[in-house]
Design a protein around this motif. Structure first.
Motif, PDB file in Angstrom:
ATOM      1  N   PHE A 281       0.840  -1.198   0.000  1.00 49.54           N
ATOM      2  CA  PHE A 281       0.000   0.000   0.000  1.00 49.54           C
ATOM      3  C   PHE A 281       0.878   1.253   0.000  1.00 49.54           C
ATOM      4  CE2 PHE A 281      -2.882   2.984   2.477  1.00 49.54           C
ATOM      5  CZ  PHE A 281      -3.682   3.287   1.387  1.00 49.54           C
ATOM      6  N   GLY A 282       1.891   1.254   0.838  1.00 45.25           N
ATOM      7  CA  GLY A 282       2.808   2.394   0.885  1.00 45.25           C
ATOM      8  C   GLY A 282       3.582   2.555  -0.406  1.00 45.25           C
ATOM      9  N   ILE A 283       4.003   1.442  -1.010  1.00 43.12           N
ATOM     10  CA  ILE A 283       4.719   1.502  -2.283  1.00 43.12           C
ATOM     11  C   ILE A 283       3.830   2.115  -3.356  1.00 43.12           C
ATOM     12  CG2 ILE A 283       5.747   0.109  -4.127  1.00 43.12           C
ATOM     13  CD1 ILE A 283       6.660  -1.851  -1.934  1.00 43.12           C
ATOM     14  N   TYR A 284       2.563   1.709  -3.374  1.00 45.07           N
ATOM     15  CA  TYR A 284       1.614   2.282  -4.331  1.00 45.07           C
ATOM     16  C   TYR A 284       1.522   3.803  -4.161  1.00 45.07           C
ATOM     17  CZ  TYR A 284      -2.737   3.285  -6.782  1.00 45.07           C
ATOM     18  OH  TYR A 284      -3.677   3.822  -7.638  1.00 45.07           O
ATOM     19  N   LEU A 285       1.496   4.251  -2.928  1.00 41.23           N
ATOM     20  CA  LEU A 285       1.335   5.678  -2.657  1.00 41.23           C
ATOM     21  C   LEU A 285       2.587   6.486  -3.013  1.00 41.23           C
ATOM     22  CD1 LEU A 285      -0.496   5.390   0.779  1.00 41.23           C
ATOM     23  CD2 LEU A 285      -1.509   6.165  -1.376  1.00 41.23           C
ATOM     24  N   ILE A 286       3.764   5.942  -2.744  1.00 41.76           N
ATOM     25  CA  ILE A 286       4.991   6.731  -2.850  1.00 41.76           C
ATOM     26  C   ILE A 286       5.698   6.631  -4.185  1.00 41.76           C
ATOM     27  CG2 ILE A 286       6.683   5.023  -2.033  1.00 41.76           C
ATOM     28  CD1 ILE A 286       7.874   7.194  -0.230  1.00 41.76           C
ATOM     29  N   HIS A 287       5.460   5.582  -4.958  1.00 39.36           N
ATOM     30  CA  HIS A 287       6.321   5.315  -6.116  1.00 39.36           C
ATOM     31  C   HIS A 287       6.257   6.394  -7.200  1.00 39.36           C
ATOM     32  CE1 HIS A 287       2.617   3.754  -8.041  1.00 39.36           C
ATOM     33  NE2 HIS A 287       3.256   3.908  -9.180  1.00 39.36           N
ATOM     34  N   ILE A 288       5.159   7.133  -7.258  1.00 43.04           N
ATOM     35  CA  ILE A 288       5.025   8.173  -8.276  1.00 43.04           C
ATOM     36  C   ILE A 288       6.052   9.298  -8.073  1.00 43.04           C
ATOM     37  CG2 ILE A 288       3.491   9.983  -9.172  1.00 43.04           C
ATOM     38  CD1 ILE A 288       2.798   7.247 -10.210  1.00 43.04           C
ATOM     39  N   LEU A 289       6.479   9.507  -6.835  1.00 43.29           N
ATOM     40  CA  LEU A 289       7.512  10.524  -6.579  1.00 43.29           C
ATOM     41  C   LEU A 289       8.769  10.232  -7.388  1.00 43.29           C
ATOM     42  CD1 LEU A 289       7.249  10.948  -2.688  1.00 43.29           C
ATOM     43  CD2 LEU A 289       6.405  12.531  -4.422  1.00 43.29           C
ATOM     44  N   PHE A 290       9.173   8.989  -7.411  1.00 42.07           N
ATOM     45  CA  PHE A 290      10.400   8.604  -8.118  1.00 42.07           C
ATOM     46  C   PHE A 290      10.187   8.590  -9.631  1.00 42.07           C
ATOM     47  CE2 PHE A 290      10.313   6.459  -3.945  1.00 42.07           C
ATOM     48  CZ  PHE A 290      11.337   7.187  -3.349  1.00 42.07           C
ATOM     49  N   LEU A 291       9.004   8.181 -10.063  1.00 42.49           N
ATOM     50  CA  LEU A 291       8.720   8.196 -11.498  1.00 42.49           C
ATOM     51  C   LEU A 291       8.625   9.630 -12.010  1.00 42.49           C
ATOM     52  CD1 LEU A 291       8.085   6.733 -14.108  1.00 42.49           C
ATOM     53  CD2 LEU A 291       5.692   6.595 -13.383  1.00 42.49           C
ATOM     54  N   ASP A 292       7.988  10.498 -11.253  1.00 34.82           N
ATOM     55  CA  ASP A 292       7.898  11.914 -11.632  1.00 34.82           C
ATOM     56  C   ASP A 292       9.282  12.534 -11.756  1.00 34.82           C
ATOM     57  OD1 ASP A 292       5.192  12.061 -11.896  1.00 34.82           O
ATOM     58  OD2 ASP A 292       4.819  13.155 -10.042  1.00 34.82           O
ATOM     59  N   ASN A 293      10.156  12.174 -10.837  1.00 35.30           N
ATOM     60  CA  ASN A 293      11.514  12.725 -10.867  1.00 35.30           C
ATOM     61  C   ASN A 293      12.238  12.307 -12.154  1.00 35.30           C
ATOM     62  OD1 ASN A 293      13.548  14.236  -9.209  1.00 35.30           O
ATOM     63  ND2 ASN A 293      14.698  12.346  -9.515  1.00 35.30           N
ATOM     64  N   TYR A 294      12.019  11.069 -12.573  1.00 31.47           N
ATOM     65  CA  TYR A 294      12.599  10.607 -13.838  1.00 31.47           C
ATOM     66  C   TYR A 294      12.017  11.392 -15.010  1.00 31.47           C
ATOM     67  CZ  TYR A 294      13.663   7.562 -17.805  1.00 31.47           C
ATOM     68  OH  TYR A 294      14.084   7.082 -19.019  1.00 31.47           O
ATOM     69  N   LYS A 295      10.700  11.540 -15.013  1.00 31.28           N
ATOM     70  CA  LYS A 295      10.026  12.220 -16.127  1.00 31.28           C
ATOM     71  C   LYS A 295      10.390  13.701 -16.206  1.00 31.28           C
ATOM     72  CE  LYS A 295       5.772  10.806 -15.201  1.00 31.28           C
ATOM     73  NZ  LYS A 295       4.322  10.523 -15.385  1.00 31.28           N
ATOM     74  N   LYS A 296      10.773  14.266 -15.077  1.00 30.43           N
ATOM     75  CA  LYS A 296      11.147  15.685 -15.049  1.00 30.43           C
ATOM     76  C   LYS A 296      12.421  15.944 -15.862  1.00 30.43           C
ATOM     77  CE  LYS A 296      12.251  19.425 -11.757  1.00 30.43           C
ATOM     78  NZ  LYS A 296      11.204  20.392 -12.150  1.00 30.43           N
ATOM     79  N   TYR A 297      13.311  14.972 -15.876  1.00 30.92           N
ATOM     80  CA  TYR A 297      14.615  15.181 -16.498  1.00 30.92           C
ATOM     81  C   TYR A 297      14.864  14.341 -17.758  1.00 30.92           C
ATOM     82  CZ  TYR A 297      15.632  17.538 -12.103  1.00 30.92           C
ATOM     83  OH  TYR A 297      15.590  18.390 -11.015  1.00 30.92           O
ATOM     84  N   VAL A 298      14.062  13.314 -17.982  1.00 32.02           N
ATOM     85  CA  VAL A 298      14.293  12.420 -19.121  1.00 32.02           C
ATOM     86  C   VAL A 298      13.041  12.318 -19.971  1.00 32.02           C
ATOM     87  CG1 VAL A 298      15.072  10.141 -19.870  1.00 32.02           C
ATOM     88  CG2 VAL A 298      15.896  11.088 -17.687  1.00 32.02           C
ATOM     89  N   GLU A 299      13.161  12.656 -21.240  1.00 31.08           N
ATOM     90  CA  GLU A 299      12.045  12.525 -22.171  1.00 31.08           C
ATOM     91  C   GLU A 299      11.932  11.067 -22.631  1.00 31.08           C
ATOM     92  OE1 GLU A 299       9.860  14.843 -23.046  1.00 31.08           O
ATOM     93  OE2 GLU A 299      10.852  16.254 -21.666  1.00 31.08           O
ATOM     94  N   PRO A 300      10.738  10.628 -23.068  1.00 27.70           N
ATOM     95  CA  PRO A 300      10.572   9.231 -23.480  1.00 27.70           C
ATOM     96  C   PRO A 300      11.556   8.785 -24.555  1.00 27.70           C
ATOM     97  CG  PRO A 300       8.451  10.333 -23.326  1.00 27.70           C
ATOM     98  CD  PRO A 300       9.487  11.394 -23.152  1.00 27.70           C
ATOM     99  N   GLN A 301      11.896   9.695 -25.470  1.00 25.76           N
ATOM    100  CA  GLN A 301      12.791   9.331 -26.579  1.00 25.76           C
ATOM    101  C   GLN A 301      14.268   9.361 -26.193  1.00 25.76           C
ATOM    102  OE1 GLN A 301      10.622  11.801 -26.513  1.00 25.76           O
ATOM    103  NE2 GLN A 301      11.507  13.743 -27.209  1.00 25.76           N
ATOM    104  N   ASP A 302      14.590   9.837 -24.985  1.00 27.47           N
ATOM    105  CA  ASP A 302      15.995   9.947 -24.569  1.00 27.47           C
ATOM    106  C   ASP A 302      16.623   8.598 -24.235  1.00 27.47           C
ATOM    107  OD1 ASP A 302      15.840  12.658 -24.919  1.00 27.47           O
ATOM    108  OD2 ASP A 302      15.583  13.144 -22.801  1.00 27.47           O
ATOM    109  N   LEU A 303      15.814   7.675 -23.741  1.00 31.74           N
ATOM    110  CA  LEU A 303      16.322   6.354 -23.362  1.00 31.74           C
ATOM    111  C   LEU A 303      15.348   5.304 -23.867  1.00 31.74           C
ATOM    112  CD1 LEU A 303      18.437   4.670 -21.806  1.00 31.74           C
ATOM    113  CD2 LEU A 303      17.024   4.935 -19.758  1.00 31.74           C
TER     114      LEU A 303
END
Length: 337
Positions: A281-303
């Motif tokens: 349950f906690g993983i479900y709630l928190i994991h978007i923080l780390f995914l958002d951080n990736y999306k902030k700096y890396v575009e889909p076509q970059d990797l």
């Protein structure tokens, strides 16, 4: 204390990983036209297959909770826990989005739109928990025949609602206990399958075949409309889609009957499942923080998605697990995870 049902725990374990897969692959699927066709197809296959996860969480709740005889105080604690988690994580994501992601959000919309999209699950579960005591009583006093009729009526209702939604229409009145969404239906189906899993006349092989064929239908419709429109289509991947529902239900039934419903893992595997499920349950709630951080700096076509999807899924799952494990060492952390 009742022993854990590790068939259900296995479903939970697989489902929380698949939820992360959905959110990761969505990033690449929604970049259709910017990523290569191979990357899009790879992401879409995984996204489609992973759609069994969220319905499985609703079905697990139904399997474990419906039919029980519980005091109102226990219902109150369960409701308060979910409401507290929603309130706390809404604040966390509001601050995160405004201060770090630099996105806008009007707090006046909080009753209608979650601060972060994945919090919709809590919006769906809280109303279900409100009526759960009455739902439990109903299920405890229904015969098999009545339960079968209720299943048929509610199934027809959710299918009718989906067809109207596809046409851009809306029913004037919704069926009580189901409403205009499918989530209560998933809860009841989970209870029904769990209760009658040995009576359902569908072999394991047939369940697996139907599951795969339903996924293939979702994939084919999504791909066809996407290519025709030039934009990623998600209408066939919603949890109200009949093909998503069929694949989720057959997946749930299949895993539930592994080893004739007596799946019990080896001790080292059991510890891993217990660890992840206890923090799911906690993983479900928190994991978007780390995914958002990736999306902030890396575009889909970059990797390449062939590298990014598995790496992100595993990396985010492990980092989220570590954070939640540490948080759950405190009383406050346990209350919000």
């Amino acid at each position: 204390m009742k022993e854990k049902d590790y068939n259900l725990e296995l479903i939970r374990f697989l489902s929380f990983f698949l939820v992360i897969v959905i959110h990761v692959t969505n990033y690449f699927c929604r970049a259709y036209g910017s990523v290569s066709d191979g990357e899009y197809l790879f992401s879409l296959v995984l996204d489609t297959a992973a759609r069994v996860s969220v319905p499985s969480f609703f079905m697990i709740s139904g399997a474990l909770l419906l039919g029980r005889d519980e005091p109102l105080a226990k219902h109150g604690k369960r409701f308060f826990r979910f409401f507290t988690a929603l309130a706390v994580w809404s604040v966390v994501y509001y601050v995160w989005n405004i201060c770090y992601m630099k996105s806008s959000y009007d707090l006046q919309d909080i009753l209608y739109e979650p601060v972060e999209a994945h919090l919709w699950y809590l919006y769906a579960m809280i109303p279900i928990y409100l009526v759960l005591p009455f739902f439990q009583i109903m299920c405890r006093h229904m015969s098999m025949k009545l339960e079968r009729v209720f299943l048929l009526i509610t199934t027809a209702a959710v299918l009718f609602n989906y067809i109207l939604w596809m046409l851009g229409w809306e029913a004037y009145y919704d069926l009580p206990l189901v409403g205009d969404r499918i989530y209560s239906w998933y809860v009841f189906v989970g209870y029904y399958i769990y209760k009658y899993r040995h009576h359902i006349r569908l072999s394991q092989r047939a369940a697996a075949v139907i599951c795969v064929l339903s996924m293939a239908a979702s994939f084919g419709i999504t791909l066809g409309v996407t290519v025709a429109s030039g934009e990623h289509f998600e209408g066939a991947l919603t949890y109200a889609s009949p093909f998503v529902a069929i694949s989720a239900v057959t997946f749930f039934l299949f895993v539930l009957r592994i080893r004739k419903s007596h799946f019990y893992p080896k001790e080292n595997v059991k510890k891993i499942i217990d660890l992840f499920c206890g923090c799911s349950f906690g993983i479900y709630l928190i994991h978007i923080l780390f995914l958002d951080n990736y999306k902030k700096y890396v575009e889909p076509q970059d990797l390449s998605a062939f590298i990014a999807v598995p790496a992100l899924t595993i990396g985010i799952a492990l980092v989220s697990l570590l954070c939640v494990w540490v948080m759950r060492k405190t009383k406050i952390g346990r209350k919000i995870t």
